[in-house]
Motif scaffolding. Structure first.
Motif, PDB file in Angstrom:
ATOM      1  N   GLU A   9       0.834  -1.208   0.000  1.00  0.00           N
ATOM      2  CA  GLU A   9       0.000   0.000   0.000  1.00  0.00           C
ATOM      3  C   GLU A   9       0.869   1.260   0.000  1.00  0.00           C
ATOM      4  O   GLU A   9       0.594   2.217  -0.728  1.00  0.00           O
ATOM      5  CB  GLU A   9      -0.931  -0.008   1.222  1.00  0.00           C
ATOM      6  N   ARG A  10       1.922   1.265   0.798  1.00  0.00           N
ATOM      7  CA  ARG A  10       2.789   2.445   0.868  1.00  0.00           C
ATOM      8  C   ARG A  10       3.482   2.724  -0.458  1.00  0.00           C
ATOM      9  O   ARG A  10       3.591   3.878  -0.885  1.00  0.00           O
ATOM     10  CB  ARG A  10       3.828   2.275   1.976  1.00  0.00           C
ATOM     11  N   THR A  11       3.953   1.664  -1.131  1.00  0.00           N
ATOM     12  CA  THR A  11       4.621   1.891  -2.409  1.00  0.00           C
ATOM     13  C   THR A  11       3.621   2.322  -3.478  1.00  0.00           C
ATOM     14  O   THR A  11       3.961   3.127  -4.348  1.00  0.00           O
ATOM     15  CB  THR A  11       5.407   0.643  -2.869  1.00  0.00           C
ATOM     16  N   ALA A  12       2.390   1.805  -3.398  1.00  0.00           N
ATOM     17  CA  ALA A  12       1.342   2.254  -4.341  1.00  0.00           C
ATOM     18  C   ALA A  12       1.012   3.722  -4.098  1.00  0.00           C
ATOM     19  O   ALA A  12       0.896   4.505  -5.055  1.00  0.00           O
ATOM     20  CB  ALA A  12       0.092   1.385  -4.183  1.00  0.00           C
ATOM     21  N   LYS A  13       0.867   4.115  -2.840  1.00  0.00           N
ATOM     22  CA  LYS A  13       0.577   5.525  -2.519  1.00  0.00           C
ATOM     23  C   LYS A  13       1.711   6.423  -2.993  1.00  0.00           C
ATOM     24  O   LYS A  13       1.478   7.532  -3.481  1.00  0.00           O
ATOM     25  CB  LYS A  13       0.371   5.702  -1.005  1.00  0.00           C
ATOM     26  N   PHE A  14       2.950   5.949  -2.834  1.00  0.00           N
ATOM     27  CA  PHE A  14       4.095   6.731  -3.288  1.00  0.00           C
ATOM     28  C   PHE A  14       4.005   6.969  -4.799  1.00  0.00           C
ATOM     29  O   PHE A  14       4.177   8.088  -5.272  1.00  0.00           O
ATOM     30  CB  PHE A  14       5.405   6.035  -2.929  1.00  0.00           C
ATOM     31  N   GLY A  15       3.721   5.912  -5.551  1.00  0.00           N
ATOM     32  CA  GLY A  15       3.572   6.053  -6.998  1.00  0.00           C
ATOM     33  C   GLY A  15       2.462   7.020  -7.357  1.00  0.00           C
ATOM     34  O   GLY A  15       2.610   7.871  -8.243  1.00  0.00           O
ATOM     35  N   GLU A  16       1.322   6.910  -6.655  1.00  0.00           N
ATOM     36  CA  GLU A  16       0.196   7.821  -6.899  1.00  0.00           C
ATOM     37  C   GLU A  16       0.582   9.258  -6.603  1.00  0.00           C
ATOM     38  O   GLU A  16       0.210  10.190  -7.325  1.00  0.00           O
ATOM     39  CB  GLU A  16      -0.996   7.421  -6.037  1.00  0.00           C
ATOM     40  N   CYS A  17       1.328   9.442  -5.531  1.00  0.00           N
ATOM     41  CA  CYS A  17       1.755  10.778  -5.131  1.00  0.00           C
ATOM     42  C   CYS A  17       2.694  11.389  -6.182  1.00  0.00           C
ATOM     43  O   CYS A  17       2.568  12.562  -6.527  1.00  0.00           O
ATOM     44  CB  CYS A  17       2.440  10.692  -3.774  1.00  0.00           C
ATOM     45  N   VAL A  18       3.609  10.587  -6.692  1.00  0.00           N
ATOM     46  CA  VAL A  18       4.522  11.077  -7.720  1.00  0.00           C
ATOM     47  C   VAL A  18       3.742  11.435  -8.988  1.00  0.00           C
ATOM     48  O   VAL A  18       4.017  12.454  -9.624  1.00  0.00           O
ATOM     49  CB  VAL A  18       5.645  10.057  -8.008  1.00  0.00           C
ATOM     50  N   ILE A  19       2.755  10.624  -9.342  1.00  0.00           N
ATOM     51  CA  ILE A  19       1.929  10.942 -10.516  1.00  0.00           C
ATOM     52  C   ILE A  19       1.220  12.283 -10.312  1.00  0.00           C
ATOM     53  O   ILE A  19       1.214  13.134 -11.213  1.00  0.00           O
ATOM     54  CB  ILE A  19       0.919   9.811 -10.797  1.00  0.00           C
ATOM     55  N   SER A  20       0.655  12.503  -9.120  1.00  0.00           N
ATOM     56  CA  SER A  20      -0.003  13.791  -8.828  1.00  0.00           C
ATOM     57  C   SER A  20       0.984  14.941  -8.926  1.00  0.00           C
ATOM     58  O   SER A  20       0.673  15.995  -9.481  1.00  0.00           O
ATOM     59  CB  SER A  20      -0.618  13.766  -7.426  1.00  0.00           C
ATOM     60  N   PHE A  21       2.170  14.737  -8.393  1.00  0.00           N
ATOM     61  CA  PHE A  21       3.218  15.752  -8.465  1.00  0.00           C
ATOM     62  C   PHE A  21       3.545  16.074  -9.923  1.00  0.00           C
ATOM     63  O   PHE A  21       3.612  17.239 -10.313  1.00  0.00           O
ATOM     64  CB  PHE A  21       4.463  15.261  -7.726  1.00  0.00           C
ATOM     65  N   CYS A  22       3.702  15.036 -10.741  1.00  0.00           N
ATOM     66  CA  CYS A  22       4.067  15.246 -12.145  1.00  0.00           C
ATOM     67  C   CYS A  22       2.988  15.976 -12.921  1.00  0.00           C
ATOM     68  O   CYS A  22       3.303  16.717 -13.860  1.00  0.00           O
ATOM     69  CB  CYS A  22       4.395  13.906 -12.799  1.00  0.00           C
ATOM     70  N   LYS A  23       1.744  15.796 -12.537  1.00  0.00           N
ATOM     71  CA  LYS A  23       0.659  16.515 -13.209  1.00  0.00           C
ATOM     72  C   LYS A  23       0.771  18.020 -13.007  1.00  0.00           C
ATOM     73  O   LYS A  23       0.287  18.796 -13.828  1.00  0.00           O
ATOM     74  CB  LYS A  23      -0.695  16.026 -12.696  1.00  0.00           C
ATOM     75  N   SER A  24       1.414  18.428 -11.908  1.00  0.00           N
ATOM     76  CA  SER A  24       1.532  19.852 -11.613  1.00  0.00           C
ATOM     77  C   SER A  24       2.771  20.502 -12.236  1.00  0.00           C
ATOM     78  O   SER A  24       2.911  21.711 -12.191  1.00  0.00           O
ATOM     79  CB  SER A  24       1.553  20.072 -10.100  1.00  0.00           C
ATOM     80  N   VAL A  25       3.652  19.700 -12.803  1.00  0.00           N
ATOM     81  CA  VAL A  25       4.880  20.230 -13.393  1.00  0.00           C
ATOM     82  C   VAL A  25       4.565  20.814 -14.766  1.00  0.00           C
ATOM     83  O   VAL A  25       3.865  20.185 -15.557  1.00  0.00           O
ATOM     84  CB  VAL A  25       5.943  19.108 -13.518  1.00  0.00           C
ATOM     85  N   PRO A  26       5.068  22.026 -15.049  1.00  0.00           N
ATOM     86  CA  PRO A  26       4.849  22.616 -16.370  1.00  0.00           C
ATOM     87  C   PRO A  26       5.434  21.713 -17.462  1.00  0.00           C
ATOM     88  O   PRO A  26       6.532  21.200 -17.315  1.00  0.00           O
ATOM     89  CB  PRO A  26       5.594  23.943 -16.322  1.00  0.00           C
ATOM     90  N   LYS A  27       4.681  21.508 -18.533  1.00  0.00           N
ATOM     91  CA  LYS A  27       5.130  20.629 -19.618  1.00  0.00           C
ATOM     92  C   LYS A  27       5.896  21.430 -20.652  1.00  0.00           C
ATOM     93  O   LYS A  27       5.404  22.414 -21.178  1.00  0.00           O
ATOM     94  CB  LYS A  27       3.940  19.939 -20.302  1.00  0.00           C
ATOM     95  N   ASN A  28       7.123  20.992 -20.910  1.00  0.00           N
ATOM     96  CA  ASN A  28       7.934  21.595 -21.966  1.00  0.00           C
ATOM     97  C   ASN A  28       8.936  20.568 -22.461  1.00  0.00           C
ATOM     98  O   ASN A  28       8.948  19.426 -21.999  1.00  0.00           O
ATOM     99  CB  ASN A  28       8.620  22.897 -21.481  1.00  0.00           C
ATOM    100  N   VAL A  29       9.787  20.968 -23.379  1.00  0.00           N
ATOM    101  CA  VAL A  29      10.725  20.037 -24.003  1.00  0.00           C
ATOM    102  C   VAL A  29      11.681  19.409 -22.976  1.00  0.00           C
ATOM    103  O   VAL A  29      12.141  18.285 -23.160  1.00  0.00           O
ATOM    104  CB  VAL A  29      11.487  20.726 -25.160  1.00  0.00           C
ATOM    105  N   ILE A  30      11.957  20.081 -21.895  1.00  0.00           N
ATOM    106  CA  ILE A  30      12.853  19.553 -20.858  1.00  0.00           C
ATOM    107  C   ILE A  30      12.094  18.642 -19.904  1.00  0.00           C
ATOM    108  O   ILE A  30      12.557  17.547 -19.578  1.00  0.00           O
ATOM    109  CB  ILE A  30      13.522  20.706 -20.083  1.00  0.00           C
TER     110      ILE A  30
END
Length: 127
Positions: A9-30
């Motif tokens: 469960e903890r590793t699944a939550k970690f993955g979910e959390c990283v996905i949420s974090f990545c959704k907030s990152v501005p998308k660009n070529v880098i």
């Protein structure tokens, strides 16, 4: 009786959390390639743990847990590459707080003090 750590469960939550974090990152070529790498490595930690949990021998278990550790280190690297000065703008923090528990080898949250970990990005600040 030993305390129970629900690492699946903890590793699944970690993955979910990283996905949420990545959704907030501005998308660009880098950031696009970095986001892909980060999501793959962070979610692989949980997937490899599930594989380890189903191991038929201690040797196989140790091997699969080793994969978890490698993916965790890779995730930490990609988080470092996502540090705001490297991507030129600050992503929105994601709340990834968890209950304080004793540290467990090198599995999530990978050495971060849970009382001071508002986001997976906080992993960068721990070293």
């Amino acid at each position: 009786m030993k305390p129970r750590y629900d690492l699946e469960e903890r590793t699944a939550k970690f993955g979910e959390c990283v996905i949420s974090f990545c959704k907030s990152v501005p998308k660009n070529v880098i950031t696009l390639p970095l986001i892909g790498q980060l999501v793959r490595s962070a979610t692989s930690v949980g997937a490899n743990y599930c594989e380890a949990d189903e191991s038929v021998s201690k040797k196989e278990f140790r091997q699969k847990i080793g994969y978890c550790t490698k993916e965790a280190r890779e995730t930490k690297h990609w988080l470092r590459m996502m540090e705001p000065p490297r991507i030129a703008s600050k992503p929105k923090p994601v709340n990834c707080r968890r209950k304080p528990t004793p540290s467990i080898a090198s599995l999530p949250p990978f050495g971060v003090d849970p009382a001071h970990s508002p986001s997976p990005h906080a992993l960068l600040l721990s070293n």
